[in-house]
Design an enzyme around this catalytic site. Sequence first.
Site, short mmCIF file in Angstrom:
data_model
loop_
_atom_site.label_atom_id
_atom_site.label_comp_id
_atom_site.label_asym_id
_atom_site.label_seq_id
_atom_site.Cartn_x
_atom_site.Cartn_y
_atom_site.Cartn_z
N LYS A 88 26.67 -3.18 -0.42
CA LYS A 88 28.23 -2.95 -0.37
C LYS A 88 28.58 -2.29 0.82
O LYS A 88 29.81 -1.84 0.95
CB LYS A 88 28.35 -2.34 -1.78
CG LYS A 88 28.10 -2.74 -2.85
CD LYS A 88 28.16 -1.98 -4.08
CE LYS A 88 27.19 -2.21 -5.05
NZ LYS A 88 27.08 -1.09 -6.29
N ARG A 145 11.00 4.11 3.85
CA ARG A 145 10.43 3.07 4.81
C ARG A 145 11.92 2.28 5.15
O ARG A 145 12.36 1.67 4.20
CB ARG A 145 9.49 2.11 4.25
CG ARG A 145 9.42 0.95 4.98
CD ARG A 145 8.00 0.03 4.83
NE ARG A 145 7.03 0.77 5.10
CZ ARG A 145 5.62 0.16 5.13
NH1 ARG A 145 5.50 -1.03 4.89
NH2 ARG A 145 4.60 0.90 5.28
N ARG A 160 0.73 -1.18 0.24
CA ARG A 160 -0.03 -0.14 0.10
C ARG A 160 0.85 1.19 -0.08
O ARG A 160 0.70 2.05 -0.81
CB ARG A 160 -0.88 0.06 1.28
CG ARG A 160 -2.23 -0.52 0.95
CD ARG A 160 -2.63 -1.34 2.37
NE ARG A 160 -1.61 -2.07 2.66
CZ ARG A 160 -1.74 -3.51 2.22
NH1 ARG A 160 -2.64 -3.98 1.47
NH2 ARG A 160 -0.58 -4.33 2.59
N THR A 161 1.83 1.40 0.90
CA THR A 161 2.51 2.67 1.29
C THR A 161 3.20 2.81 0.02
O THR A 161 3.12 4.27 -0.62
CB THR A 161 3.12 2.69 2.33
OG1 THR A 161 2.68 1.98 3.45
CG2 THR A 161 3.57 3.99 2.62
N HIS A 188 4.43 5.43 11.64
CA HIS A 188 3.87 5.60 10.49
C HIS A 188 2.84 6.75 10.19
O HIS A 188 1.79 6.34 10.10
CB HIS A 188 3.17 4.18 10.03
CG HIS A 188 3.09 3.79 8.70
ND1 HIS A 188 3.14 4.62 7.55
CD2 HIS A 188 2.70 2.59 8.32
CE1 HIS A 188 3.07 4.04 6.55
NE2 HIS A 188 2.64 2.71 6.89
N1 CP Z 1 -0.61 -0.31 5.82
C1 CP Z 1 0.81 -0.47 5.30
O1 CP Z 1 1.69 0.13 5.77
O2 CP Z 1 0.72 -1.34 4.41
P1 CP Z 1 2.11 -1.52 3.57
O3 CP Z 1 3.05 -2.37 4.44
O4 CP Z 1 1.71 -2.55 2.53
O5 CP Z 1 2.57 -0.35 3.13
#
Ligand code: CP
Length: 300
Positions: free
Chosen positions: A78, A99, A48-49, A127
């Site tokens: 590396k 991320r 999703r993100t 998040h």
């Molecule tokens: N909700 C969420 O962060 O989903 P993903 O890990 O798929 O990005």
Amino acid sequence: MYHILESQQFDQILINRIFSIANKLEKKTDNSLKGKIMASLFYEPSTRTRFSFESAMLRLGGNVITTENAKEFSSAVKGETLEDSIRVINNYADVIVLRHYEQGASHRASLVSDAPVINAGDGIGQHPTQALLDLYTIKRELGKINGISIAFVGDLRHGRTIRSLAYLLGKYKKVKIYFVSPKKLKVGEDIKEYLRRYKISYVETEYLETVISHVDVLYQTRIQKERFSDNKEYQKYKGCYRINLHLVAKMKGKSIIMHPLPRVDEILTEVDNSPKAVYFKQVGYGLLIRMALLKYVLRP
Ligand code: CP
């Protein structure tokens, strides 16, 4: 605000501004980010993100450069540090969506980045963009945030989405939070301390059935297999709370079921057609919020 790193950065004025941009984006096309480039740098898996940020950028007329598995396919293999990678990517992109598996990684990146860094999840840290889309979902579906009661259910020790959303809810009035988890997976003391400071009422319990009929929002989360070093421990908690239609029938008339997704087995698919199940709608709201955030951080 230049970088988006944690929920505590947002106040109600800024949240309303982001929501207002999102509302407008639903109704019209917008190419305002034409010529801008977003780098999505993901050291942990995501569906999703990453896709929603990339889709958001493309829908705003911008471009995307991406690595979906930076842990394996970037020069991190590396031995390049995160800081050096960020310094380099600054030459290629106007905004970096990051991320990472380490808590605090986005903060570290922001210290060396001229381009805005957006935290797309940092280990068990935060998040914030998920929390904003969650809050937007509540507002859109229930018409209010002040005065709601919400149950966070599942792995509250490792769940960064519930951490970030609890911090945002701390900014609203008369919110009541139920933290529902096994004793070993309780929410962190830092969040409880924050809620006490902002006089947000909360209760901790192991028993979902005792609270389910009281809440406006049931926010279900996954037991996070990847955060357990011992698979036996994970197996002990897997499936400890499963939402089925029998439980849904106990919920208030105008209440909703949310989930940041991915789902494993903690909401049965029989629930998906219930009008209370808004977890796939939540994904659509997420696209609007991420478009709004990109417009906000890349504003002239
Ligand atoms: N909700 C969420 O962060 O989903 P993903 O890990 O798929 O990005």
